[in-house]
Design a protein around this motif. Structure first.
Motif, PDB file in Angstrom:
ATOM      1  N   THR A  39     -11.600  -6.916  20.990  1.00  0.00           N
ATOM      2  CA  THR A  39     -10.681  -6.123  19.995  1.00  0.00           C
ATOM      3  C   THR A  39     -11.395  -5.084  19.307  1.00  0.00           C
ATOM      4  OG1 THR A  39      -9.445  -8.050  19.822  1.00  0.00           O
ATOM      5  CG2 THR A  39      -9.141  -6.265  18.010  1.00  0.00           C
ATOM      6  N   LEU A  40     -12.563  -5.419  18.645  1.00  0.00           N
ATOM      7  CA  LEU A  40     -13.518  -4.281  17.975  1.00  0.00           C
ATOM      8  C   LEU A  40     -13.903  -3.227  19.058  1.00  0.00           C
ATOM      9  CD1 LEU A  40     -13.918  -3.642  15.213  1.00  0.00           C
ATOM     10  CD2 LEU A  40     -16.115  -5.015  15.152  1.00  0.00           C
ATOM     11  N   GLY A  41     -14.454  -3.853  20.027  1.00  0.00           N
ATOM     12  CA  GLY A  41     -14.951  -3.140  21.323  1.00  0.00           C
ATOM     13  C   GLY A  41     -14.129  -2.137  22.133  1.00  0.00           C
ATOM     14  N   ARG A  42     -12.734  -2.345  21.714  1.00  0.00           N
ATOM     15  CA  ARG A  42     -11.794  -1.215  22.178  1.00  0.00           C
ATOM     16  C   ARG A  42     -12.071   0.075  21.425  1.00  0.00           C
ATOM     17  NH1 ARG A  42      -6.226  -4.253  22.425  1.00  0.00           N
ATOM     18  NH2 ARG A  42      -5.610  -2.149  23.254  1.00  0.00           N
ATOM     19  N   TYR A  43     -12.257   0.156  20.296  1.00  0.00           N
ATOM     20  CA  TYR A  43     -12.215   1.028  19.433  1.00  0.00           C
ATOM     21  C   TYR A  43     -13.374   1.417  18.838  1.00  0.00           C
ATOM     22  CZ  TYR A  43      -7.225  -0.308  19.377  1.00  0.00           C
ATOM     23  OH  TYR A  43      -6.125  -0.753  19.647  1.00  0.00           O
ATOM     24  N   CYS A  44     -14.526   0.934  18.893  1.00  0.00           N
ATOM     25  CA  CYS A  44     -15.863   1.117  18.543  1.00  0.00           C
ATOM     26  C   CYS A  44     -16.973   1.183  19.405  1.00  0.00           C
ATOM     27  CB  CYS A  44     -16.163   0.382  17.307  1.00  0.00           C
ATOM     28  SG  CYS A  44     -14.937   0.223  15.986  1.00  0.00           S
ATOM     29  N   VAL A 306      -5.268   9.228   3.227  1.00  0.00           N
ATOM     30  CA  VAL A 306      -5.871   8.369   3.974  1.00  0.00           C
ATOM     31  C   VAL A 306      -5.043   7.060   3.730  1.00  0.00           C
ATOM     32  CG1 VAL A 306      -7.605   7.011   4.730  1.00  0.00           C
ATOM     33  CG2 VAL A 306      -7.932   9.394   4.322  1.00  0.00           C
ATOM     34  N   TYR A 307      -4.716   6.577   2.560  1.00  0.00           N
ATOM     35  CA  TYR A 307      -3.990   5.366   2.379  1.00  0.00           C
ATOM     36  C   TYR A 307      -2.453   5.128   3.146  1.00  0.00           C
ATOM     37  CZ  TYR A 307      -1.912   1.537  -0.544  1.00  0.00           C
ATOM     38  OH  TYR A 307      -1.402   0.586  -0.830  1.00  0.00           O
ATOM     39  N   LEU A 308      -1.879   6.372   2.839  1.00  0.00           N
ATOM     40  CA  LEU A 308      -0.536   6.324   3.684  1.00  0.00           C
ATOM     41  C   LEU A 308      -0.735   6.529   5.213  1.00  0.00           C
ATOM     42  CD1 LEU A 308       1.568   8.594   1.372  1.00  0.00           C
ATOM     43  CD2 LEU A 308       1.660   6.117   1.486  1.00  0.00           C
ATOM     44  N   ASP A 309      -2.032   7.221   5.966  1.00  0.00           N
ATOM     45  CA  ASP A 309      -1.861   7.565   7.167  1.00  0.00           C
ATOM     46  C   ASP A 309      -3.332   7.289   7.742  1.00  0.00           C
ATOM     47  OD1 ASP A 309      -0.998   8.218   9.663  1.00  0.00           O
ATOM     48  OD2 ASP A 309      -1.039  10.503   9.120  1.00  0.00           O
ATOM     49  N   PRO A 310      -3.857   6.287   7.689  1.00  0.00           N
ATOM     50  CA  PRO A 310      -5.194   6.104   8.394  1.00  0.00           C
ATOM     51  C   PRO A 310      -5.100   6.221   9.762  1.00  0.00           C
ATOM     52  CG  PRO A 310      -3.811   3.850   8.224  1.00  0.00           C
ATOM     53  CD  PRO A 310      -3.087   4.804   7.373  1.00  0.00           C
ATOM     54  N   PRO A 311      -6.326   6.545  10.244  1.00  0.00           N
ATOM     55  CA  PRO A 311      -6.546   6.915  11.735  1.00  0.00           C
ATOM     56  C   PRO A 311      -5.713   5.637  12.521  1.00  0.00           C
ATOM     57  CG  PRO A 311      -8.540   7.209  10.602  1.00  0.00           C
ATOM     58  CD  PRO A 311      -7.508   6.316   9.642  1.00  0.00           C
ATOM     59  N   PRO A 312      -5.347   6.090  13.742  1.00  0.00           N
ATOM     60  CA  PRO A 312      -4.755   4.915  14.661  1.00  0.00           C
ATOM     61  C   PRO A 312      -5.490   3.889  14.901  1.00  0.00           C
ATOM     62  CG  PRO A 312      -4.235   7.302  15.287  1.00  0.00           C
ATOM     63  CD  PRO A 312      -5.159   7.558  14.231  1.00  0.00           C
ATOM     64  N   ALA A 313      -6.802   4.106  15.200  1.00  0.00           N
ATOM     65  CA  ALA A 313      -7.751   3.011  15.639  1.00  0.00           C
ATOM     66  C   ALA A 313      -8.139   2.145  14.397  1.00  0.00           C
ATOM     67  CB  ALA A 313      -9.059   3.618  16.211  1.00  0.00           C
ATOM     68  N   GLU A 314      -8.105   2.707  13.360  1.00  0.00           N
ATOM     69  CA  GLU A 314      -8.282   1.929  12.072  1.00  0.00           C
ATOM     70  C   GLU A 314      -6.960   0.777  11.867  1.00  0.00           C
ATOM     71  OE1 GLU A 314      -8.384   2.050   7.261  1.00  0.00           O
ATOM     72  OE2 GLU A 314      -9.210   3.844   8.509  1.00  0.00           O
ATOM     73  N   LEU A 315      -5.681   1.483  12.014  1.00  0.00           N
ATOM     74  CA  LEU A 315      -4.536   0.889  11.862  1.00  0.00           C
ATOM     75  C   LEU A 315      -4.252  -0.184  12.705  1.00  0.00           C
ATOM     76  CD1 LEU A 315      -2.145   0.763   9.898  1.00  0.00           C
ATOM     77  CD2 LEU A 315      -1.147   2.402  11.687  1.00  0.00           C
ATOM     78  N   MET A 316      -4.679   0.059  14.078  1.00  0.00           N
ATOM     79  CA  MET A 316      -4.679  -1.061  15.127  1.00  0.00           C
ATOM     80  C   MET A 316      -5.639  -2.128  14.949  1.00  0.00           C
ATOM     81  SD  MET A 316      -2.325  -0.322  17.241  1.00  0.00           S
ATOM     82  CE  MET A 316      -2.920  -1.502  18.441  1.00  0.00           C
ATOM     83  N   LEU A 317      -6.791  -1.835  14.418  1.00  0.00           N
ATOM     84  CA  LEU A 317      -7.721  -3.116  13.785  1.00  0.00           C
ATOM     85  C   LEU A 317      -7.119  -3.873  12.747  1.00  0.00           C
ATOM     86  CD1 LEU A 317     -11.007  -1.282  14.667  1.00  0.00           C
ATOM     87  CD2 LEU A 317     -10.007  -3.364  15.836  1.00  0.00           C
ATOM     88  N   ARG A 318      -6.679  -3.096  11.869  1.00  0.00           N
ATOM     89  CA  ARG A 318      -6.094  -3.708  10.650  1.00  0.00           C
ATOM     90  C   ARG A 318      -5.068  -4.557  11.001  1.00  0.00           C
ATOM     91  NH1 ARG A 318      -5.853   0.592   5.998  1.00  0.00           N
ATOM     92  NH2 ARG A 318      -5.149  -0.783   4.858  1.00  0.00           N
ATOM     93  N   ASN A 319      -4.197  -4.099  11.747  1.00  0.00           N
ATOM     94  CA  ASN A 319      -2.942  -4.860  12.277  1.00  0.00           C
ATOM     95  C   ASN A 319      -3.529  -6.193  12.941  1.00  0.00           C
ATOM     96  OD1 ASN A 319      -0.991  -3.102  11.030  1.00  0.00           O
ATOM     97  ND2 ASN A 319      -0.772  -2.073  13.126  1.00  0.00           N
ATOM     98  N   TYR A 320      -4.446  -6.027  13.754  1.00  0.00           N
ATOM     99  CA  TYR A 320      -4.964  -7.448  14.317  1.00  0.00           C
ATOM    100  C   TYR A 320      -5.601  -8.338  13.263  1.00  0.00           C
ATOM    101  CZ  TYR A 320      -5.381  -5.893  19.248  1.00  0.00           C
ATOM    102  OH  TYR A 320      -5.102  -5.528  20.535  1.00  0.00           O
ATOM    103  N   ALA A 321      -5.824  -8.049  12.342  1.00  0.00           N
ATOM    104  CA  ALA A 321      -6.109  -8.877  11.196  1.00  0.00           C
ATOM    105  C   ALA A 321      -4.963  -9.725  10.561  1.00  0.00           C
ATOM    106  CB  ALA A 321      -6.663  -8.283  10.148  1.00  0.00           C
TER     107      ALA A 321
END
Length: 321
Positions: A39-44, A306-321
Protein backbone atom coordinates in the motif's frame (compact mmCIF):
# COMPACT_ATOMS: atom_id res chain seq x y z
CA UNK A 1 -2.42 24.41 -5.98
CA UNK A 2 -0.29 24.10 -2.86
CA UNK A 3 -2.22 21.08 -1.62
CA UNK A 4 -1.31 19.05 -4.70
CA UNK A 5 2.29 17.89 -4.77
CA UNK A 6 2.38 17.09 -8.46
CA UNK A 7 3.56 14.02 -10.34
CA UNK A 8 7.21 14.98 -10.13
CA UNK A 9 7.27 14.92 -6.32
CA UNK A 10 8.40 11.66 -4.71
CA UNK A 11 7.70 11.04 -1.04
CA UNK A 12 10.78 9.22 0.22
CA UNK A 13 10.61 7.14 3.40
CA UNK A 14 13.35 5.19 5.15
CA UNK A 15 12.25 1.71 6.26
CA UNK A 16 13.89 -1.03 8.29
CA UNK A 17 14.85 -3.50 5.57
CA UNK A 18 13.30 -6.54 7.28
CA UNK A 19 9.89 -4.86 6.99
CA UNK A 20 10.27 -4.85 3.22
CA UNK A 21 10.77 -8.61 3.13
CA UNK A 22 14.57 -8.58 2.98
CA UNK A 23 16.13 -11.54 4.81
CA UNK A 24 18.38 -9.53 7.08
CA UNK A 25 17.29 -10.58 10.55
CA UNK A 26 19.61 -12.41 12.94
CA UNK A 27 17.92 -15.72 12.10
CA UNK A 28 18.13 -15.12 8.34
CA UNK A 29 14.43 -14.31 8.12
CA UNK A 30 12.38 -11.17 7.59
CA UNK A 31 9.33 -9.39 9.00
CA UNK A 32 7.70 -8.29 5.76
CA UNK A 33 4.79 -5.91 6.29
CA UNK A 34 2.17 -5.96 3.53
CA UNK A 35 0.75 -2.54 4.35
CA UNK A 36 4.17 -0.96 3.93
CA UNK A 37 5.14 -2.84 0.75
CA UNK A 38 1.79 -3.20 -1.03
CA UNK A 39 0.00 0.00 0.00
CA UNK A 40 2.50 2.61 1.14
CA UNK A 41 4.94 1.41 -1.53
CA UNK A 42 2.46 2.30 -4.28
CA UNK A 43 2.73 5.99 -3.44
CA UNK A 44 6.12 6.41 -1.75
CA UNK A 45 9.72 5.54 -2.49
CA UNK A 46 10.83 3.13 0.25
CA UNK A 47 14.53 3.14 1.12
CA UNK A 48 15.60 -0.03 2.98
CA UNK A 49 18.20 0.13 5.75
CA UNK A 50 19.43 -2.64 8.07
CA UNK A 51 22.08 -1.14 10.37
CA UNK A 52 23.29 -4.51 11.62
CA UNK A 53 23.88 -5.94 8.15
CA UNK A 54 25.37 -2.70 6.81
CA UNK A 55 27.71 -2.64 9.79
CA UNK A 56 28.99 -6.04 8.68
CA UNK A 57 27.35 -8.30 11.26
CA UNK A 58 25.94 -10.55 8.53
CA UNK A 59 22.71 -12.56 8.26
CA UNK A 60 22.15 -14.94 9.90
CA UNK A 61 24.19 -13.75 12.87
CA UNK A 62 24.40 -13.92 16.62
CA UNK A 63 21.46 -12.18 18.26
CA UNK A 64 22.25 -9.02 20.20
CA UNK A 65 20.47 -7.14 22.94
CA UNK A 66 20.78 -3.86 24.83
CA UNK A 67 22.33 -3.92 28.29
CA UNK A 68 23.03 -1.35 31.00
CA UNK A 69 21.00 1.84 31.44
CA UNK A 70 18.26 3.01 29.04
CA UNK A 71 19.84 6.43 28.49
CA UNK A 72 23.21 4.94 27.43
CA UNK A 73 22.75 1.24 26.59
CA UNK A 74 25.37 -1.11 25.19
CA UNK A 75 24.67 -3.47 22.28
CA UNK A 76 26.03 -6.89 23.25
CA UNK A 77 26.05 -10.36 21.65
CA UNK A 78 23.79 -12.64 23.70
CA UNK A 79 26.06 -15.68 23.50
CA UNK A 80 29.56 -14.28 22.99
CA UNK A 81 29.27 -11.02 24.90
CA UNK A 82 30.78 -9.16 21.93
CA UNK A 83 30.27 -5.44 22.45
CA UNK A 84 29.05 -3.71 19.27
CA UNK A 85 28.17 -0.41 20.90
CA UNK A 86 30.99 1.81 19.66
CA UNK A 87 30.87 0.40 16.13
CA UNK A 88 27.08 0.70 15.89
CA UNK A 89 27.04 4.25 17.26
CA UNK A 90 29.78 5.30 14.87
CA UNK A 91 28.03 3.68 11.89
CA UNK A 92 24.63 5.15 12.84
CA UNK A 93 25.89 8.71 13.15
CA UNK A 94 27.73 8.48 9.85
CA UNK A 95 24.86 6.80 8.02
CA UNK A 96 22.10 9.23 9.05
CA UNK A 97 24.34 12.19 8.24
CA UNK A 98 24.46 11.00 4.62
CA UNK A 99 20.73 11.37 3.94
CA UNK A 100 20.21 14.02 1.30
CA UNK A 101 19.01 17.27 2.87
CA UNK A 102 15.35 18.14 2.33
CA UNK A 103 14.57 14.74 0.84
CA UNK A 104 13.64 12.19 3.49
CA UNK A 105 10.02 12.74 4.58
CA UNK A 106 9.62 9.98 7.17
CA UNK A 107 10.90 6.72 8.61
CA UNK A 108 9.35 3.40 9.67
CA UNK A 109 11.38 1.37 12.17
CA UNK A 110 11.20 -2.23 13.39
CA UNK A 111 9.59 -2.55 16.79
CA UNK A 112 11.75 -3.95 19.59
CA UNK A 113 14.99 -4.04 17.59
CA UNK A 114 18.18 -3.21 19.56
CA UNK A 115 19.24 -1.11 16.59
CA UNK A 116 15.96 0.20 15.13
CA UNK A 117 13.45 0.04 17.99
CA UNK A 118 11.90 3.43 18.66
CA UNK A 119 10.27 2.85 22.05
CA UNK A 120 10.02 0.24 24.79
CA UNK A 121 13.10 -1.71 23.68
CA UNK A 122 14.22 -4.02 26.52
CA UNK A 123 17.47 -2.99 28.20
CA UNK A 124 18.79 -5.84 30.34
CA UNK A 125 20.41 -5.15 33.71
CA UNK A 126 21.40 -8.57 35.01
CA UNK A 127 19.70 -11.71 36.30
CA UNK A 128 17.06 -11.59 33.58
CA UNK A 129 15.67 -8.22 34.67
CA UNK A 130 15.21 -5.47 32.13
CA UNK A 131 14.04 -1.92 31.68
CA UNK A 132 11.30 -1.47 29.09
CA UNK A 133 11.99 2.06 28.01
CA UNK A 134 15.07 1.68 25.80
CA UNK A 135 15.67 2.88 22.25
CA UNK A 136 17.70 1.21 19.51
CA UNK A 137 21.10 2.75 18.83
CA UNK A 138 20.37 3.54 15.17
CA UNK A 139 16.94 4.98 16.04
CA UNK A 140 18.54 7.22 18.67
CA UNK A 141 21.05 8.59 16.15
CA UNK A 142 18.27 9.16 13.60
CA UNK A 143 16.13 11.18 15.99
CA UNK A 144 19.09 13.13 17.31
CA UNK A 145 20.00 14.17 13.76
CA UNK A 146 16.42 14.75 12.53
CA UNK A 147 14.20 15.62 15.52
CA UNK A 148 11.38 16.91 13.27
CA UNK A 149 11.23 13.83 11.05
CA UNK A 150 7.97 11.81 11.22
CA UNK A 151 9.08 8.43 12.63
CA UNK A 152 6.93 5.45 13.62
CA UNK A 153 7.25 1.74 14.32
CA UNK A 154 5.42 -0.67 12.04
CA UNK A 155 3.27 -2.06 14.86
CA UNK A 156 1.89 1.38 15.75
CA UNK A 157 0.70 1.86 12.18
CA UNK A 158 -1.96 -0.77 12.92
CA UNK A 159 -3.68 1.92 14.97
CA UNK A 160 -5.86 3.86 12.53
CA UNK A 161 -5.36 7.23 14.23
CA UNK A 162 -1.58 6.78 14.47
CA UNK A 163 -1.41 5.69 10.84
CA UNK A 164 -3.47 8.62 9.58
CA UNK A 165 -1.39 11.08 11.59
CA UNK A 166 1.81 9.59 10.18
CA UNK A 167 0.49 9.90 6.61
CA UNK A 168 -0.52 13.53 7.17
CA UNK A 169 2.91 14.29 8.62
CA UNK A 170 5.00 12.73 5.85
CA UNK A 171 3.09 14.58 3.13
CA UNK A 172 3.22 17.81 5.10
CA UNK A 173 6.95 17.29 5.63
CA UNK A 174 7.41 16.87 1.88
CA UNK A 175 5.50 20.09 1.17
CA UNK A 176 7.58 21.88 3.80
CA UNK A 177 10.75 20.60 2.13
CA UNK A 178 9.57 22.07 -1.18
CA UNK A 179 9.07 25.41 0.54
CA UNK A 180 12.53 25.31 2.11
CA UNK A 181 14.22 24.46 -1.19
CA UNK A 182 12.93 27.71 -2.71
CA UNK A 183 12.30 29.79 0.38
CA UNK A 184 10.96 33.34 0.24
CA UNK A 185 8.63 35.36 2.42
CA UNK A 186 5.87 35.35 -0.18
CA UNK A 187 6.08 31.57 -0.54
CA UNK A 188 6.03 31.19 3.25
CA UNK A 189 2.87 33.28 3.49
CA UNK A 190 1.14 31.22 0.79
CA UNK A 191 2.26 27.98 2.44
CA UNK A 192 1.09 29.09 5.88
CA UNK A 193 -2.27 30.27 4.54
CA UNK A 194 -2.85 26.97 2.74
CA UNK A 195 -2.21 25.02 5.96
CA UNK A 196 -4.35 27.23 8.20
CA UNK A 197 -7.14 24.74 8.85
CA UNK A 198 -4.92 21.66 8.83
CA UNK A 199 -2.83 23.24 11.60
CA UNK A 200 -5.93 24.25 13.57
CA UNK A 201 -7.27 20.69 13.33
CA UNK A 202 -4.06 19.38 14.92
CA UNK A 203 -3.00 22.11 17.35
CA UNK A 204 -4.74 25.50 17.52
CA UNK A 205 -2.10 26.70 19.98
CA UNK A 206 0.76 26.01 17.59
CA UNK A 207 -1.18 27.67 14.78
CA UNK A 208 -1.43 30.90 16.82
CA UNK A 209 2.32 30.86 17.42
CA UNK A 210 3.00 30.34 13.71
CA UNK A 211 0.55 33.12 12.84
CA UNK A 212 2.49 35.52 15.05
CA UNK A 213 5.78 34.32 13.56
CA UNK A 214 4.62 34.91 9.99
CA UNK A 215 3.08 38.28 10.89
CA UNK A 216 6.44 39.44 12.26
CA UNK A 217 8.54 37.61 9.67
CA UNK A 218 10.39 40.70 8.45
CA UNK A 219 12.03 41.11 11.84
CA UNK A 220 13.77 37.71 11.55
CA UNK A 221 16.82 36.69 9.58
CA UNK A 222 15.77 34.24 6.81
CA UNK A 223 17.70 31.33 8.32
CA UNK A 224 16.12 31.91 11.74
CA UNK A 225 12.66 32.23 10.22
CA UNK A 226 13.08 28.99 8.27
CA UNK A 227 14.27 27.08 11.31
CA UNK A 228 11.61 28.36 13.71
CA UNK A 229 8.72 27.94 11.30
CA UNK A 230 9.79 24.41 10.33
CA UNK A 231 10.20 23.32 13.93
CA UNK A 232 6.86 24.65 15.14
CA UNK A 233 5.01 23.45 12.02
CA UNK A 234 6.16 19.84 12.36
CA UNK A 235 5.68 19.89 16.12
CA UNK A 236 2.06 21.01 15.61
CA UNK A 237 1.28 18.03 13.40
CA UNK A 238 2.48 15.56 16.04
CA UNK A 239 -0.76 16.33 17.85
CA UNK A 240 -3.54 14.11 16.54
CA UNK A 241 -6.82 15.53 15.35
CA UNK A 242 -9.93 14.90 17.42
CA UNK A 243 -13.63 15.08 16.64
CA UNK A 244 -13.99 18.28 18.66
CA UNK A 245 -11.06 19.99 16.89
CA UNK A 246 -12.37 18.91 13.49
CA UNK A 247 -15.85 20.20 14.38
CA UNK A 248 -14.42 23.63 15.21
CA UNK A 249 -12.58 23.72 11.87
CA UNK A 250 -15.58 22.52 9.85
CA UNK A 251 -17.82 25.15 11.44
CA UNK A 252 -15.21 27.87 10.83
CA UNK A 253 -15.10 26.96 7.14
CA UNK A 254 -18.90 26.93 7.00
CA UNK A 255 -18.94 30.46 8.45
CA UNK A 256 -16.67 31.61 5.64
CA UNK A 257 -19.07 30.04 3.15
CA UNK A 258 -22.34 31.35 4.59
CA UNK A 259 -22.76 34.34 2.27
CA UNK A 260 -22.48 32.03 -0.75
CA UNK A 261 -25.02 29.43 0.42
CA UNK A 262 -28.76 29.21 0.51
CA UNK A 263 -30.53 28.52 3.79
CA UNK A 264 -31.17 24.94 2.69
CA UNK A 265 -27.49 24.39 1.84
CA UNK A 266 -26.38 25.76 5.21
CA UNK A 267 -28.84 23.49 6.96
CA UNK A 268 -27.71 20.45 4.95
CA UNK A 269 -24.03 20.99 5.72
CA UNK A 270 -24.73 21.74 9.38
CA UNK A 271 -26.69 18.51 9.64
CA UNK A 272 -23.84 16.48 8.14
CA UNK A 273 -21.32 18.13 10.50
CA UNK A 274 -23.57 17.13 13.39
CA UNK A 275 -23.75 13.58 12.01
CA UNK A 276 -19.95 13.55 12.05
CA UNK A 277 -19.93 14.79 15.65
CA UNK A 278 -22.21 11.88 16.54
CA UNK A 279 -19.89 9.53 14.60
CA UNK A 280 -22.63 8.57 12.15
CA UNK A 281 -20.51 9.52 9.12
CA UNK A 282 -16.72 9.77 8.58
CA UNK A 283 -14.89 13.09 8.34
CA UNK A 284 -14.58 12.78 4.56
CA UNK A 285 -18.35 13.38 4.17
CA UNK A 286 -18.58 16.96 5.57
CA UNK A 287 -15.22 17.78 4.00
CA UNK A 288 -16.48 16.66 0.58
CA UNK A 289 -19.60 18.81 0.94
CA UNK A 290 -17.59 21.87 1.92
CA UNK A 291 -15.00 21.29 -0.79
CA UNK A 292 -17.74 21.03 -3.43
CA UNK A 293 -19.19 24.41 -2.45
CA UNK A 294 -15.73 26.00 -2.28
CA UNK A 295 -14.89 24.76 -5.79
CA UNK A 296 -18.19 26.03 -7.19
CA UNK A 297 -17.77 29.53 -5.78
CA UNK A 298 -13.93 29.68 -6.07
CA UNK A 299 -13.57 31.38 -2.71
CA UNK A 300 -10.21 33.02 -2.03
CA UNK A 301 -8.49 31.60 1.04
CA UNK A 302 -10.40 28.32 0.87
CA UNK A 303 -9.57 26.96 -2.59
CA UNK A 304 -5.99 26.23 -1.57
CA UNK A 305 -6.72 24.77 1.86
CA UNK A 306 -4.85 21.46 2.26
CA UNK A 307 -7.39 20.44 4.91
CA UNK A 308 -10.14 20.45 2.27
CA UNK A 309 -8.10 19.10 -0.62
CA UNK A 310 -5.09 16.95 0.31
CA UNK A 311 -2.99 15.46 -2.50
CA UNK A 312 -4.60 12.39 -4.14
CA UNK A 313 -1.90 10.02 -2.91
CA UNK A 314 -2.26 11.24 0.68
CA UNK A 315 -6.03 10.91 0.45
CA UNK A 316 -5.78 7.35 -0.86
CA UNK A 317 -3.42 6.31 1.93
CA UNK A 318 -5.64 7.87 4.58
CA UNK A 319 -8.67 6.11 3.12
CA UNK A 320 -6.82 2.81 3.46
CA UNK A 321 -6.52 3.58 7.16
Amino acid sequence: MIGNLGKETIITIGVSACLLGEKVRYDGGHKGDRYITDTLGRYCQLVPVCPEVELGMGAPREAVRLEGMPDAPRMVGIESGTDWTTRMNRFSRKHVSQFKPLLLAGYILKEGSPSCGLKRVPVFRGRGKSWRNGRGLYAAALLERYPLLPVEEESRLCDIRVRENFIVRIFACSRLQQLLRHFSLNRLIRFHTAHKYLLQAHSPGHYKILEQLVSGAKSYRPATLRQQYSSIFMEALRYKTTISKNIRVLRAILRELRSYLSAAEKEDISRVIEDYRRQLVPLVVPIALLRHRVNIHKIDGLCDQVYLDPPPAELMLRNYA
